[in-house]
Design an enzyme around this catalytic site. Structure first.
Site, PDB file in Angstrom:
ATOM      1  N   CYS A 116       0.874  -1.217  -0.001  1.00 18.50           N
ATOM      2  CA  CYS A 116      -0.005   0.046  -0.150  1.00 18.50           C
ATOM      3  C   CYS A 116       0.957   1.304   0.037  1.00 18.50           C
ATOM      4  CB  CYS A 116      -0.957   0.259   1.244  1.00 18.50           C
ATOM      5  SG  CYS A 116      -2.058  -1.368   1.183  1.00 18.50           S
ATOM      6  N   HIS A 256      -3.173   7.209   3.244  1.00 15.55           N
ATOM      7  CA  HIS A 256      -3.588   5.950   2.431  1.00 15.55           C
ATOM      8  C   HIS A 256      -5.065   5.652   3.087  1.00 15.55           C
ATOM      9  CE1 HIS A 256      -4.176   1.914   1.181  1.00 15.55           C
ATOM     10  NE2 HIS A 256      -3.855   1.506   2.279  1.00 15.55           N
ATOM     11  N   ASN A 286     -10.374   0.312   0.136  1.00  8.76           N
ATOM     12  CA  ASN A 286      -8.945   0.320  -0.010  1.00  8.76           C
ATOM     13  C   ASN A 286      -8.269  -0.081  -1.247  1.00  8.76           C
ATOM     14  OD1 ASN A 286      -6.155  -0.311   0.237  1.00  8.76           O
ATOM     15  ND2 ASN A 286      -6.353  -1.663   2.347  1.00  8.76           N
TER      16      ASN A 286
END
Length: 332
Positions: A116, A256, A286
């Site tokens: 990520c 994020h 996500n």
């Protein structure tokens, strides 16, 4: 040699048309809208449908839009760096497939895998090529078909992930703008907490690994949550200190998009006003490395030349970091 700064001259994104809502998920697995919303803050996520379509399908659409927006000719692009945990194949690189699909015939291309945090790592790398004078037009993108590694019988992980891609154009400038500073970290203690257990060289695919559903994201939520909050908070504060930034001089905080509770916890501990925090996890879930550039694309019209942005991400590895970015243009 006159060292240039690496500025973002354009941003573009692509999300698939298909919207997977909490209501539909509730018919697939034992969950409900309230449970998902209260725990992770997600209402819907986009899913790429279609036989044989991988992350490159998302990536090339974002790149094509970026080329159009920046009026850059495909032949002028010298480098493509693609951050992805969901490559189309083990090899060749997804970046090479995207370059071919987008008609980029005169560029080098490669993938970065930093989970990520991949966009931050790729952005730092792209900026280094520009600052060194090696290249003048670099595309940094993230393309993540997260649905390809999501187990839709696992109620703890299947509500989390969505598919998306986003890309930025990096070019040199004499102005004091662009990627000013970056701080990146890795701590291998994260291995057991966030992993795809099988399919790599340590545990290649077998009938047993497939039967045991070991080719999907495995996550120990509590451990990941604790480290994500503390590490993103610490690295964001560190890069602010190093660059004499404070809560008044930061225009945008871009975390994020892993979990709304993680974002809120970090923002609260930093004391940063919520209206300065970019947050779109409710709509997209996500999207791994694509989440930060997806935010930049969505907020582009609100960004002004000279705005101070702090980007931060945390992912498997554990890998995390922050980038201090000074926005380089007003949206036309």
């Amino acid at each position: 040699m006159d060292i240039k700064n690496a500025i973002i001259t354009g941003v573009a994104s692509y999300v698939p048309d298909y919207i997977l809502t909490n209501e539909e998920l509730s018919s697939m697995v034992d969950t409900n809208d309230e449970w998902i919303t209260t725990r992770v803050g997600i209402k819907e996520r986009r899913i790429l449908k279609g036989e044989g379509l991988g992350s490159s399908e998302l990536g090339y659409r974002a790149v094509n839009e970026l080329l159009k927006k920046t009026s850059v000719h495909p032949d002028d692009v010298e480098l493509v760096i693609c951050a992805t945990s969901n490559p189309d194949y083990r090899f060749p690189s997804t970046a090479s497939i995207i370059a071919e699909k987008s008609g980029l015939k005169h560029c080098f291309s490669y993938d970065i895998q930093a989970a990520c945090a991949g966009f931050l790592v790729a952005l730092q790398a792209g900026a280094a090529y520009i600052k060194s004078g090696l290249y003048k037009k670099v595309i940094v993108l993230s393309a993540e078909k997260m649905s390809s590694m999501t187990n839709y019988t696992d109620r703890s992980t299947c509500p989390l992930f969505g598919d998306a891609a986003a890309a930025v154009m990096l070019e040199p400038s004499d102005e004091a703008l662009g990627v000013i500073d970056a701080e990146l970290h890795t701590d291998g203690i994260g291995l057991p907490h966030l992993i795809m257990k099988a399919g790599g060289s340590a545990y290649p695919a077998t009938h047993e690994s497939i039967d045991n559903q070991e080719h999907y994201v495995y996550q120990e939520g509590r451990a990941v949550y604790k480290h994500a909050v503390s590490d993103m908070l610490e690295v964001s504060q560190s890069i602010m200190r190093k660059n004499d930034l404070n809560l008044n001089t930061i225009d945008w905080f871009v975390p994020h998009q892993a979990n709304a509770r993680i974002i809120e916890a970090i923002a609260d501990r930093m004391g940063i006003a919520r209206e300065k925090v970019m947050m779109n996890i409710e709509k997209y879930g996500n999207t791994s490395a694509a989440s930060i550039p997806l935010c930049l694309s969505e907020w582009e019209s609100k960004l002004k030349k000279g705005d101070n942005l702090v980007l931060t991400a945390f992912g498997a590895g554990f890998t995390w970091g922050a980038v201090y970015l000074k926005w380089a243009y007003d949206t036309k």
